[in-house]
Write an enzyme that holds these catalytic residues in place. Structure first.
Site, PDB file in Angstrom:
ATOM      1  N   ASP A 190      16.016 -50.886  -2.019  1.00 16.04           N
ATOM      2  CA  ASP A 190      17.154 -49.980  -2.142  1.00 16.04           C
ATOM      3  C   ASP A 190      17.797 -50.183  -3.512  1.00 16.04           C
ATOM      4  OD1 ASP A 190      19.547 -48.377  -1.325  1.00 16.04           O
ATOM      5  OD2 ASP A 190      18.647 -48.593   0.654  1.00 16.04           O
ATOM      6  N   HIS A 265      24.783 -47.765  -2.239  1.00 19.89           N
ATOM      7  CA  HIS A 265      23.856 -47.380  -1.169  1.00 19.89           C
ATOM      8  C   HIS A 265      23.154 -48.593  -0.560  1.00 19.89           C
ATOM      9  CE1 HIS A 265      20.148 -45.512   0.510  1.00 19.89           C
ATOM     10  NE2 HIS A 265      20.909 -44.450   0.689  1.00 19.89           N
ATOM     11  N   SER A 630      19.270 -42.091   5.465  1.00 18.76           N
ATOM     12  CA  SER A 630      19.363 -43.416   4.842  1.00 18.76           C
ATOM     13  C   SER A 630      20.150 -44.382   5.715  1.00 18.76           C
ATOM     14  CB  SER A 630      20.059 -43.318   3.480  1.00 18.76           C
ATOM     15  OG  SER A 630      19.195 -42.826   2.490  1.00 18.76           O
TER      16      SER A 630
END
Length: 849
Positions: A190, A265, A630
């Site tokens: 990620d 994220h 996600s």
């Protein structure tokens, strides 16, 4: 001490990486791209480390010596080890790197190129910056299997543990949240991680919490990721950016050449999967409860290959996957998808999916987000049957606030914000009508209507009123922000702020946004029109000049700090990618069901990086609320860690089966799960979900820890399936170093916990083998045949002892010609309470040719 030692080892490697790659770019790497050079991924024919090691364990040294390489292979005795053993198989890996370097020197002698990565564990190859002419030279070498261009990829919780039943169910079976997932390492590929966040601390309990002995990764040390960043919770961290750096798209100050998360994220997804239990969620001064990851005692290893400025590239992602597997993670979670459908023979044959196939061979469970490209059919961005693909659903918690207008009309809004004081009504005033000196706003000054600049607004006119702002596409693009509008409202002493939705903002879910003052966003363009009509009709204007004399519209805001529960949930979100699974670029349907299931992905609280730039509304906060597949994928990664903890010998397919066959097909009210069908006003167009929307259904973690029956599938099965694709033999040998034998296996023949037939030409026989992982039990099979199909099943009843297998045969006959998909299911009911349900779908049916 183990963590410190690993950090020290990585420091030298980081220095060399920085000198070689950054120095090469400074010397002309970026300029070379202007001359037609690019990043290429080169796959060698010789078997990678993992395949060689497993061949040795399986067949002995003589078979391995004859496989994929010839007689110049050095001694490989150190490769004889189980996956979680030690020492690491470095001799053969180093040998492969030497061969790669030698090939480059001999083929491109005297020419300029930059080697970025050596892949050796899951696939044997390398990434290199070179010209098309150099790529052509390499492709003609007998040692080279394939040469392809690099490509780009992109990124695709307080209440969800309760919604999933973990506190009273799965966590209890593991001994409580203080033990749930311990000993299991979840590897996340990620945007990195914020190691200072309390959700990743290792000192919240006095219980023994050692770093798992099987994990062999390291913790990279840089100026912004200093020594001590890793601990017993965050056991490893690296970054991979060579392809991005050589392209000249890497922003050193923003993207950070370290595992640090400047996006947000990666911190968010890591906390969903395995964040600590009971971490207080405070945002904009408001407390929203306590957060927990799905496996709060599992360990986290971070492999940063995605970045705020540009997303990522396959060459970097493959390097991250290769390293995660060599480090012996148990689970790999990817909240990323390719930017385009992979070209070539089939969607399965791309470097990322083939590296993940080898990861599955190593015993690693692989989870991937389905993608945020729904709701169109065939919008799936995760393709391969060995990858567990997760779509996004809503859960039952919502933060609603409302605006009550002077005509007693109530309009729903979103906003994590308090309401206005008491029952008082406040005058509404739009920013373009509140300019200093009574001047008119230029139609090109969009930022004025969006309340982005208080210097042009008349504070005396606005003071004590509710400021009305437009929410345009500029907010979606990051050119304007709610935070800036709130600063504007504060600067002009507004009592609150209301955003109405620009009609051009379609297809985006507006998450509740934290606000320190009363406020909301009207998320519907239709409701926004109603609001604006009331506001405009309430204006009092001078008949002669049309100048506004007074503002007659009034409203009050009812706050949205308290969650509401009980909404129909789960439901499949409009953005969640849908099946059928496209087998190739011609969009032929594969005999494989995607997604595998759905999990919570809408309005998810998760940890937020102190450096996070991905969502301006949460800048500087410790937590953020995001939506997307996600967010759904790490839910399943964490739940898989719970299964791995209870059943350490389960194969990746067995873990996937336990998750798949125990899903729920109904919402919390007992009605069929619904799926949103459009971008605009999605709740008004929802219909019952099909397997193309939700796969097997909505994840049910407590049931998954006691599945009764599993459908197991091995690497050899996946390999045979790929060999059955016409013309695939050379491609498979290229990636794995193994040769195909004749195979007629299709996706429908894989022992998956679903049956998918893309084209039923008259009749077909399908088999499934179930394995009993519980006590002895008797089962009865019932089924609903897809429309236009007649099915016979044998046996319909069977007794199966613990640990034994049972073959079940399905004979499927088409009764009509149709190209419309139809859906059924097969249900296994055990007399001791176990239940397994698998979807049965047929797309095209042909009675006669």
């Amino acid at each position: 001490m183990g963590v410190v030692r690993r950090e020290g080892q990585w420091a030298a490697a980081t220095f060399l990486y920085a000198v070689v790659v950054l120095g090469a770019v400074a010397a002309g790497g970026v300029r070379a791209f202007e001359d037609g050079t690019a990043v290429y991924i080169v796959i060698m024919k010789q078997a990678p480390v993992l395949h060689r090691r497993l061949d040795l364990e399986r067949f002995g040294s003589s078979r391995a010596a004859n496989a994929g390489g010839g007689g110049d292979t050095p001694s490989t005795s150190v490769l004889r080890k189980p996956r979680h053993g030690s020492p690491k198989p470095m001799n053969y890996g180093s040998y492969l790197v030497r061969l790669q370097n030698s090939l480059l020197k001999r083929t491109l002698r005297g020419e300029h190129y930059i080697k970025l990565y050596s892949y050796r564990y899951l696939i044997n190859g390398f990434a290199v910056v070179m010209t098309p002419q150099q790529a052509d030279k390499l492709s003609k070498r007998k040692e080279v299997a394939n040469v392809m261009l690099d490509y780009s990829v992109r990124t695709a919780t307080t209440h969800t543990p309760e919604f999933l039943g973990l506190p009273q169910g799965a966590w209890v079976q593991e001994g409580g949240p203080q033990f749930a997932g311990q000993g299991v390492v979840v590897g996340l590929i990620d945007t990195g991680i914020d190691p200072t966040h309390p959700t990743f601390a290792d000192d919240l309990s006095t219980d023994s919490y050692p770093v798992p002995a099987h994990y062999s990764g390291i913790c990279e040390v840089t100026n912004d990721f200093p020594s001590g960043s890793c601990n017993r919770k965050l056991v490893g961290a690296r970054h991979f950016a060579a392809s991005a750096i050589t392209r000249g798209v890497f922003n050193v100050s923003q993207d950070l050449a370290s595992p640090s998360d400047s996006d947000g994220h990666g911190t968010h997804t890591a906390s969903i999967a395995a964040g600590n239990h009971g971490i207080s969620v405070v945002v904009s001064g408001h407390n929203f409860g306590n957060a927990s990851g799905m496996a709060p005692r599992a360990h986290i290893a971070v492999y940063k290959a995605l970045y705020k400025s540009f997303g990522g590239f396959a060459a970097d992602v493959v390097a991250a996957i290769d390293q995660a597997a060599e480090d012996n993670v148990d689970i790999i979670s990817l909240s990323i998808t390719p930017n385009r459908r992979p070209p070539g023979l089939a969607t399965f044959f791309n470097p990322i999916d083939m590296a993940l196939l080898s990861a599955v061979k190593a015993g690693i469970f692989v989870v991937q987000a389905a993608g945020n490209t729904g709701p169109s059919p065939k919008s799936m961005s995760s393709y391969s049957p060995w990858i567990f693909t997760v779509g996004a659903s809503a859960h039952d918690r919502v933060y609603n606030n409302y605006v009550v207008l002077g005509n007693n009309l109530t309009i729903l809004g979103v906003g994590l914000a308090p309401g206005t004081d008491g029952d008082c009504m406040y005058t509404l005033i739009a920013a373009p009508h509140a300019l200093k000196n009574n001047t008119a706003a230029s139609p090109t000054e969009m930022s004025l209507g969006e309340c982005q600049d208080s210097s042009h607004l008349d504070e005396d006119l606005i003071r004590g009123k509710i400021l009305v702002c437009s929410y345009s596409i500029r907010f979606v693009l990051g050119l304007s922000s709610v935070k800036q509008a709130l600063d504007t409202a504060k600067n002009v002493s507004a009592a609150g702020v209301i955003f109405y939705l620009d009609p051009f903002v379609l297809g985006f879910q507006l998450n509740p946004t934290p606000m320190r003052m009363p406020g909301l966003i009207i998320p519907s363009s239709d409701d926004s029109k109603v609001f604006l009509t009331y506001y405009n009709d309430s204006l009092v204007r001078d008949e002669a000049s049309d100048r506004i004399v007074s503002f007659g519209g009034v409203a009050k805001i009812l706050g949205g700090l308290k969650p509401n529960y009980g909404n129909p949930a789960p439901k499949v979100m409009f953005y969640s990618a849908r099946g059928p699974d496209p087998e190739d670029n011609s969009l032929s349907n594969a005999d494989i069901l995607k997604p595998n299931l759905v999990a919570p992905g809408s309005s998810i609280w998760g940890a937020w990086s102190s450096l996070g730039l991905d969502s301006a509304e949460f800048a500087g906060e410790k937590f953020a609320m995001l939506s997307g597949t996600s967010m759904a994928a790490p839910h399943v990664a964490g739940l898989a860690a719970l299964i791995k903890q209870k059943f350490p010998s389960f194969s990746p397919a067995a873990i996937g089966s336990a998750l798949s066959t125990t899903t729920s097909l109904s919402d919390r009210q007992g009605n069929p799960i619904m799926a949103q069908r459009t971008y605009n006003n999605p709740d008004s167009t929802q219909t019952p979900a099909t397997p193309f929307d939700m796969g097997n259904g909505f994840v049910s973690p407590t049931a998954a820890l006691d599945p009764g029956l599993i459908f197991d599938c091995s690497y050899d099965d996946f390999f045979s399936f790929l060999c059955g694709i016409n013309g695939s033999g050379p491609v498979l040998t290229n990636y794995t170093g193994n040769n195909c034998v004749a195979s007629t296996m299709s996706g429908a023949d894989l022992n998956l916990p679903s049956i998918t037939i893309a084209v039923l030409n008259q009749s077909r026989t399908i088999t499934r083998t179930v394995t009993n992982v519980a006590a002895d039990e008797s089962y009865t099979i019932s089924y609903i045949a897809p429309y236009g199909v007649v099915v016979s099943v044998a046996p319909t009843q069977f007794f199966i002892p613990s640990g034994q297998k049972q073959l079940v045969t399905f004979v499927v006959n088409a009764t009509m010609n149709s190209s419309s998909a139809s859906f059924g299911n097969v249900r296994f009911y055990g007399d001791k309470g176990h239940r397994a349900i698998i979807p049965f779908l047929v797309i095209s049916k042909v009675v006669s040719s």
